[in-house]
Motif scaffolding. Structure first.
Motif, PDB file in Angstrom:
ATOM      1  N   SER A  38      96.467 -35.266 -18.138  1.00 30.37           N
ATOM      2  CA  SER A  38      97.580 -36.099 -19.463  1.00 30.37           C
ATOM      3  C   SER A  38      96.719 -36.031 -20.400  1.00 30.37           C
ATOM      4  CB  SER A  38      98.073 -38.316 -18.649  1.00 30.37           C
ATOM      5  OG  SER A  38      98.972 -37.433 -17.544  1.00 30.37           O
ATOM      6  N   TRP A  48     102.790 -27.669 -21.699  1.00 29.54           N
ATOM      7  CA  TRP A  48     103.636 -26.747 -20.831  1.00 29.54           C
ATOM      8  C   TRP A  48     102.821 -25.837 -20.246  1.00 29.54           C
ATOM      9  CZ3 TRP A  48     108.249 -27.886 -19.578  1.00 29.54           C
ATOM     10  CH2 TRP A  48     108.945 -27.904 -19.908  1.00 29.54           C
ATOM     11  N   MET A  51     101.735 -28.103 -17.205  1.00 29.69           N
ATOM     12  CA  MET A  51     102.612 -27.706 -16.461  1.00 29.69           C
ATOM     13  C   MET A  51     102.592 -26.710 -15.164  1.00 29.69           C
ATOM     14  SD  MET A  51     104.395 -30.099 -15.324  1.00 29.69           S
ATOM     15  CE  MET A  51     106.269 -30.173 -15.094  1.00 29.69           C
ATOM     16  N   PRO A  62     103.978 -27.412 -10.365  1.00 29.26           N
ATOM     17  CA  PRO A  62     103.782 -28.035 -10.648  1.00 29.26           C
ATOM     18  C   PRO A  62     105.197 -29.164 -10.386  1.00 29.26           C
ATOM     19  CG  PRO A  62     105.404 -26.548 -11.173  1.00 29.26           C
ATOM     20  CD  PRO A  62     104.089 -26.009  -9.822  1.00 29.26           C
ATOM     21  N   TRP A  63     105.888 -29.504  -9.670  1.00 29.72           N
ATOM     22  CA  TRP A  63     106.378 -30.608  -8.497  1.00 29.72           C
ATOM     23  C   TRP A  63     104.858 -31.782  -8.444  1.00 29.72           C
ATOM     24  CZ3 TRP A  63     108.739 -28.507 -11.622  1.00 29.72           C
ATOM     25  CH2 TRP A  63     109.540 -27.517 -11.361  1.00 29.72           C
ATOM     26  N   ARG A  66     101.101 -30.950 -10.762  1.00 23.79           N
ATOM     27  CA  ARG A  66     100.860 -32.206 -12.386  1.00 23.79           C
ATOM     28  C   ARG A  66     101.927 -32.591 -12.730  1.00 23.79           C
ATOM     29  NH1 ARG A  66      99.748 -26.260 -14.168  1.00 23.79           N
ATOM     30  NH2 ARG A  66      98.555 -25.130 -12.269  1.00 23.79           N
ATOM     31  N   ALA A  67     103.543 -32.982 -12.677  1.00 23.54           N
ATOM     32  CA  ALA A  67     104.200 -33.410 -12.520  1.00 23.54           C
ATOM     33  C   ALA A  67     104.097 -35.025 -12.016  1.00 23.54           C
ATOM     34  CB  ALA A  67     105.511 -33.263 -12.473  1.00 23.54           C
TER      35      ALA A  67
END
Lengths: 605, 174
Positions: A38, A48, A51, A62-63, A66-67
């Motif tokens: 972050s 992007w 992610m 990504p899930w 990252r997310a």
């Protein structure tokens, strides 16, 4: 309804009782690296990239990484509780799915209760239950189980959604078509054709992943496609059964774990053989689940890890769950007693240890934050850091997350911490001897002992003892962003910016000489992507006047690193001078400075 | 049922969010200035920074195993620069060491100047004492290095190199 809810709550209650320390655990290891993502986001493009850009070993999750980390960090900062609650909620969903799947396949409510209970009790779940970076396993299990449950119910559209989303959780998701096909072939032959289209996304993902993943020539991630796969499989089998893992928390009699493992293996083998003779293929499907979900990591001979068993152990839990219901009562009781008897104490103790270890890291960070408040202008040196604290709490750079820069380890740490170059270099975190002595003499350093309940200021003591063991030598690692090392830089360098420092067209650095002819010069730095769009930058490097091969920074190399063979004449010299020259500079609007390249670290190693 | 689950989920996430921490809750540090000691008890965390090298972790809150070479920084006692001092090392040679190595010889050097060695042929607790000349005891801190001629190498009984067990080391005033 109430009865169904009560049956679902039993495994949830066991999960909470067993892994309560995992709910209150602090961040550790890779968590800090994911949280740090972050910090590098300043534009939509950065977002992007954070992610979806492939990371270590070409992973794109990504899930689950990252997310998960960026989203929760954005919402809750460094409070680990919401992260842990989310992991536990995902695991509760997994327990419900395992119960539903087992019940549907075995047509037994009891098996549906036993399977999630046995899974959550398995001590191989310790990583996912106590370490937020292990969330990828929990989330991938969720998507795999959801897709498979939908397949069982004939909800094909929902199955596809869960299956495709699973690729964003973990690469292991590619094996889902094999699970569905194995089930269809063994237990629901008419539906096997329905599973064929599932293979297309898996094949496409595998090809895509192979194109992103860096080529591995050696090290722990090298794939060994040979007979060692069977040795690795044997190791994982012993781990997932549990008894051998008792050695992680105590020293049992030498015969105990092998005897218990043999008992479990023999009991399950005999029971599976009996089922097969009766043409009951369900146990074979559960074994297939274990093997299919473990298969992708079996070639990693030198990187066996218990958390790779999180998803395969579901197959074993369903297998033992069915055995608990259908096998001879004495046999099934014995199997479950041995299984739980070994797994539960290991899981409970390991969860507690992980919690204690993580709060040591939290105390260190909280202490460093206070030290920065008390000494805003000084460099902080940490003394007494051991292997565990370094590799779980410092390696992944947690201090930037609390907004504290200029924290290093004392020079002695480089000798006291066991080197693990595959993870990182201890020297990257250590303040060299010469600058330490100079900084102490100038009153620009404050030294804290770590390891106790709170950080202890030992600056006075360290000032007295350091001259007895440190040498005022030129460092062989020069971090140009460290103000204490500024005396090694020529006059042309610009002021430091975070961890970097810009040079104009020309600049010089003094550094300690190589000790052997094998040591090389490593340089890392940064150049803005928008400037690289205008063309490459050529860098000429010379050492004590001898030119080294020219290097080029070009498009896609915003963060560059070069290494050079050093002339033999430099071996044994106390220090030498590096001269740098670039063929192109630029002046940002409103800045006025002539900028060549931004450098981070120069190192001889 | 679905609504209840959603409310529960939201509550679980929103409640912790109410106490969002931007960074981390700072914890007080111990800023009390520790000073250099003349006598170091190896289990005392306050003087741990004086153990310069060769000491393993504290065991039983009382002592530390050492490697074959170990060193400590000591403050010379008052008037030591004029009168000299007595170097005292309290240690034990455990059974496993003697049974494997038969004899061990311990020597010391103060500020690089060697002191006479002593040989131990039996397991037990011992005190190694040597007079130290006043001219070696100038300055704020003195480096005292010990050498045991033999040690159990790593891997035989432990992953660490093991020589002797030390409880304290220091200078006593004359």
């Amino acid at each position: 309804m109430i009865r169904a809810a009560a049956l679902w709550l039993v495994p949830v209650a066991v999960c909470l009782a067993l892994y309560w320390p995992g709910l209150t655990v602090f961040f550790q290891q890779d968590d800090f690296a994911w949280l740090g993502l972050s910090l590098g986001i300043y534009s939509p493009r950065d977002f992007w990239r954070a992610m979806f850009a492939p990371m270590a070993q070409g992973t794109i999750r990504p899930w689950s990484e990252r997310a998960f980390f960026m989203g929760f960090y954005r919402l809750f900062g460094l409070d680990p509780l919401p992260f842990r609650i989310w992991v536990f909620l995902t695991q509760f969903a997994n327990l419900a799915l395992i119960a539903a799947i087992t019940r549907r396949i075995t047509v037994s409510r009891a098996a549906g209760v036993w399977a999630p209970l046995l899974w959550i009790s398995n001590s191989v779940l310790i990583s996912v239950m106590t370490w937020s970076s292990g969330y990828n396993q929990a989330l991938c299990a969720f998507f795999l189980l959801s897709a498979f449950y939908c397949f069982l119910r004939g909800w094909y559209g929902r199955q596809w959604i869960a299956f495709l989303l699973g690729f964003g959780a973990l690469e292991i998701n590619v094996v889902y078509p094999a699970i569905a096909t194995a089930y269809a072939l063994l237990l629901d032959r008419p539906r096997w054709k329905k599973t064929l289209p599932l293979w297309l996304p898996s094949i496409a993902f595998t090809l895509l992943h192979r194109s992103f993943a860096p080529k591995v020539a050696g090290g722990p991630y090298l794939m060994h496609l040979d007979l060692s796969i069977f040795t690795t499989l044997g190791k994982y089998w012993l781990w997932v059964l549990g008894p051998i893992r008792l050695e992680n928390i105590t020293t049992p009699p030498a015969w105990l774990a092998p005897a218990a493992s043999t008992l479990l293996t023999a009991g399950l083998t005999l029971w599976v053989a009996r089922c097969v003779r009766r043409r009951d293929w369900k146990p074979l499907f559960f074994l297939a689940w274990f093997l299919i979900t473990l298969a992708p990591v079996l070639p990693l001979r030198d990187h066996a890890s218990d958390y790779y068993l999180t998803i395969p152990s579901i197959g074993l839990a369903m297998l033992v769950g069915q055995a608990a219901w259908t096998a001879n009562r004495i046999v099934s009781s014995l199997l479950i007693l041995v299984y739980l008897g070994f797994s539960l104490p290991v899981a409970r103790t390991a969860a507690r240890w992980s919690n204690i270890r993580s709060h040591r890291i939290e105390r260190m960070l909280a202490g460093v934050a206070r030290a920065r408040q008390l000494h805003p202008d000084k460099l902080i040196l940490l003394h007494g850091v051991n292997d565990e604290l370094f590799y779980t709490g410092i390696l992944d750079k947690p201090f930037r997350l609390i907004g504290v820069a200029d924290v290093y380890l004392t020079p002695e740490s480089a000798e006291r911490i066991t080197p693990k170059p595959e993870l990182g270099f201890v020297t990257d975190y250590v303040l060299p001897q010469g600058p330490t002595l100079a900084g102490l003499a100038q009153g620009r350093i404050v030294v804290y002992e770590v390891g106790g309940e709170r950080l202890k200021n030992i600056t006075r003591l360290y000032e007295a003892t350091s001259p007895l063991q440190l040498k005022a030598e030129e460092p062989r690692r020069v971090d140009v962003g460290n103000p204490l090392l500024a005396y090694l830089l020529g006059k042309s360098w610009h002021a430091r910016e975070a961890a970097y420092r810009w040079m104009p067209g020309r600049a010089t650095v003094r550094i300690g000489g190589p000790r052997t002819a094998r040591e090389r010069l490593y340089i890392t730095g940064y150049y803005p992507a928008e400037q690289l769009e205008k063309g490459p930058v050529h860098v000429r490097v010379s050492v004590d006047g001898q030119p080294l091969p020219e290097s080029t920074v070009q498009r896609g190399m915003e963060r560059f690193d070069f290494d050079y063979v050093l002339p033999a004449a430099l071996v044994g010299k106390a220090s030498f001078e590096i001269a740098l020259e670039v063929d192109r500079t630029f002046t940002p609007p409103g800045d006025g400075r002539e900028l060549g390249l931004a450098f981070g670290v120069f190192e001889v190693r | 049922m679905k609504t209840t689950a959603l409310v529960l989920l939201a509550a679980l996430l929103v409640v912790p969010a109410c106490r969002r921490r931007e960074k981390i809750r700072v914890q007080a540090t111990d800023e009390e200035s520790a000073s250099l000691a003349s006598i170091v008890h190896t289990a005392d965390p306050k003087t741990a920074p004086q153990l310069l090298k060769g000491f393993h972790a504290v065991e039983q809150n009382a002592w530390r195993w050492t490697m074959a070479k170990f060193a400590v920084a000591l403050r010379p006692p008052k008037d030591a620069a004029r009168k000299g001092a007595v170097l005292t090392l309290k240690f034990a040679v455990p059974d496993p060491v003697i049974s494997r190595l038969k004899t061990v010889s311990l020597s010391a050097a103060v500020g690089g100047t060697p002191l006479s060695p002593e040989t131990y042929t039996q397991a037990g607790e011992f005190t190694y004492t040597r007079e130290v000349d006043a001219r070696l005891l100038t300055g704020e801190a003195v480096n005292v290095e010990f050498t045991v001629d033999k040690a159990i190498p790593p891997g035989e009984v432990d992953q660490r190199e093991l020589a002797v067990i030390v409880t304290s080391v220091g200078f006593e005033a004359k």
